[in-house]
Scaffold this active site. Sequence first.
Site, PDB file in Angstrom:
ATOM      1  N   ARG A  88      -5.601  -7.035  -0.168  1.00 46.06           N
ATOM      2  CA  ARG A  88      -6.397  -5.592  -0.526  1.00 46.06           C
ATOM      3  C   ARG A  88      -5.961  -5.021  -1.991  1.00 46.06           C
ATOM      4  NH1 ARG A  88      -5.157  -3.035   3.635  1.00 46.06           N
ATOM      5  NH2 ARG A  88      -3.413  -1.640   3.144  1.00 46.06           N
ATOM      6  N   HIS A 126     -12.246  -3.106   7.390  1.00 51.77           N
ATOM      7  CA  HIS A 126     -12.192  -1.283   7.605  1.00 51.77           C
ATOM      8  C   HIS A 126     -13.076  -1.082   6.266  1.00 51.77           C
ATOM      9  CE1 HIS A 126     -10.289  -2.368   3.459  1.00 51.77           C
ATOM     10  NE2 HIS A 126      -9.314  -3.247   4.164  1.00 51.77           N
ATOM     11  N   TYR A 135      -8.873 -10.610   4.921  1.00 55.86           N
ATOM     12  CA  TYR A 135      -7.432 -10.847   5.821  1.00 55.86           C
ATOM     13  C   TYR A 135      -7.846 -12.013   6.605  1.00 55.86           C
ATOM     14  CZ  TYR A 135      -7.236  -5.869   4.261  1.00 55.86           C
ATOM     15  OH  TYR A 135      -7.230  -5.042   3.477  1.00 55.86           O
ATOM     16  N   ASP A 166      -2.983   6.916  -3.595  1.00 56.14           N
ATOM     17  CA  ASP A 166      -3.258   5.781  -2.567  1.00 56.14           C
ATOM     18  C   ASP A 166      -3.413   4.535  -3.216  1.00 56.14           C
ATOM     19  OD1 ASP A 166      -3.454   4.485  -0.084  1.00 56.14           O
ATOM     20  OD2 ASP A 166      -5.512   5.493   0.496  1.00 56.14           O
ATOM     21  N   ASP A 200       0.843  -1.119  -0.167  1.00 56.08           N
ATOM     22  CA  ASP A 200      -0.033   0.126   0.068  1.00 56.08           C
ATOM     23  C   ASP A 200       1.042   1.124   0.071  1.00 56.08           C
ATOM     24  OD1 ASP A 200      -1.709   2.041   0.323  1.00 56.08           O
ATOM     25  OD2 ASP A 200      -2.954   1.001   2.018  1.00 56.08           O
TER      26      ASP A 200
HETATM   27  N1  GLY Z   1      -2.908   3.916   2.930  1.00 53.61           N
HETATM   28  C1  GLY Z   1      -4.068   4.267   3.727  1.00 53.61           C
HETATM   29  C2  GLY Z   1      -5.299   3.692   3.296  1.00 53.61           C
HETATM   30  O1  GLY Z   1      -5.488   3.121   2.285  1.00 53.61           O
HETATM   31  O2  GLY Z   1      -6.280   4.467   3.681  1.00 53.61           O
HETATM   32 MN    MN Z   2      -6.817   4.310   1.027  1.00 55.75          MN
HETATM   33 MN    MN Z   3      -3.927   2.723   0.892  1.00 57.70          MN
END
Ligand code: GLY
Ligand code: MN
Ligand code: MN
Length: 439
Positions: free
Chosen positions: A404, A349, A387, A270, A259
């Site tokens: 991810r 998340h 995960y 990102d 990431d």
């Molecule tokens: N790299 C932080 C996120 O994916 O939110």
């Molecule tokens: Mn992100």
């Molecule tokens: Mn990220």
Amino acid sequence: MDNSEFLSRQTHLLHKMQPNSICLLPASGLVTRSRDTEFPFRQDSYFHYLCGFPEPDAWLVLSNHQEYSKGMSVLFCLDKDPTMEIWHGRRVGPKQAKQQYPVNMAFAEDELGERLLDLIDGHQNLYFAQGHNPNADELVFSLLQALRDAPKQSRQAPASLIDSRIILDEMRLFKSTTEIELMRKAAAIATQAHMRAMRFVAADKNEYHLEAEIHHEFAMQGAKYPAYGTIVGAGDNACILHYTENNQVLKDGDLVLIDAGCEWQGYAADITRTFPVSGQFSEQQKQLYELVLRAQLAAFEQIKPNNTIKQASDVAVAVITQGLLDLDILKGDLTDNIKQQNYREFYMHGLSHWLGLDVHDVGNYKIDGQDRPLKPGMVLTVEPGIYIAPDAKVDNKWRGIGIRIEDNLLITTSGYENLTLAAPKTINDIEALMLTKSG
Ligand code: GLY
Ligand code: MN
Ligand code: MN
């Protein structure tokens, strides 16, 4: 970014403020890293958004007091100082600043206390982001107290303190054409960095080698800093969401999750990609990977004007839950599993966040308690994951797999543009790229 864009942002803010208001915006300061060395300087996002001045210890003051027909902007910045500049680097100084930056006036920072008192005096409202910068809070509150304590009739403290972020966050949420160009560039560099890591990876290298490859690509393209701490998690480490130790040896048979996104002229990319150290996904890895990808693509279909992030998120949850049931990782009925949020053991998340000057960018996700509709100009991530912890109570074959897939989407009038489309993510595309190994 040229001054006309900064000026139009200032004008917009001045129009949105109540009449007879003043807004105070502090720049970032330097932060000690150890003893007498500092972390690399990064300008405050709000301050940068309104004037682009690149130095620490500066302030921007904007007023729409009736005495200024077109509003007024004042910059305070470090004064020229030959000795300090020999040791610590060049300073623009107030004289040059007034010519080069979008402000009406500029003064040396050591005049700040005195002049700010005069500037605030007589305004009805003070716009300020309380709690954003503790040093700035201290100065602003002491100035307010000084105005309140001044002999009656000599000074007038603002009657109300209003959070400037209410206006600024909404402005920052909608990206201009220029901002979108910068975000395309950040996305393009970050994409190339991920491809570089895919070509470089091999068993017995270390996670930090991949981190170095990623940062090398950023730096070689002029993006000096990552927009956030780079995550390189191989094997079980991919199941730690904010893993940043990045110091374990890569093993054949493991997946590695990266990431990473650079910052380009203040704007973040990102991206997350997950790929096999060996260059070939195992059967189990394929099954889970395909599931995350299906969830992401199903979520993409919901990304269009007037839909909400919640709609996209609900679709991703439904796909992931059904997939985990099909693989016997979850048991029972789809509706019950969704209702009881059983998927959260494996997908814990959110699906998305705004992206811009900050990686988790500003902007409300709700309006009057309702999920806000997506509108053209917003940029957001779409990042489902699965995960399976090493000690999860599931068949052993699934344990220790973390996946991810994260892309950056711009909302357009008809749907979205995927700014990170060029970063390979189908199993075929990843395996094909990895055949062209560099490491
Ligand atoms: N790299 C932080 C996120 O994916 O939110
Ligand atoms: Mn992100
Ligand atoms: Mn990220």
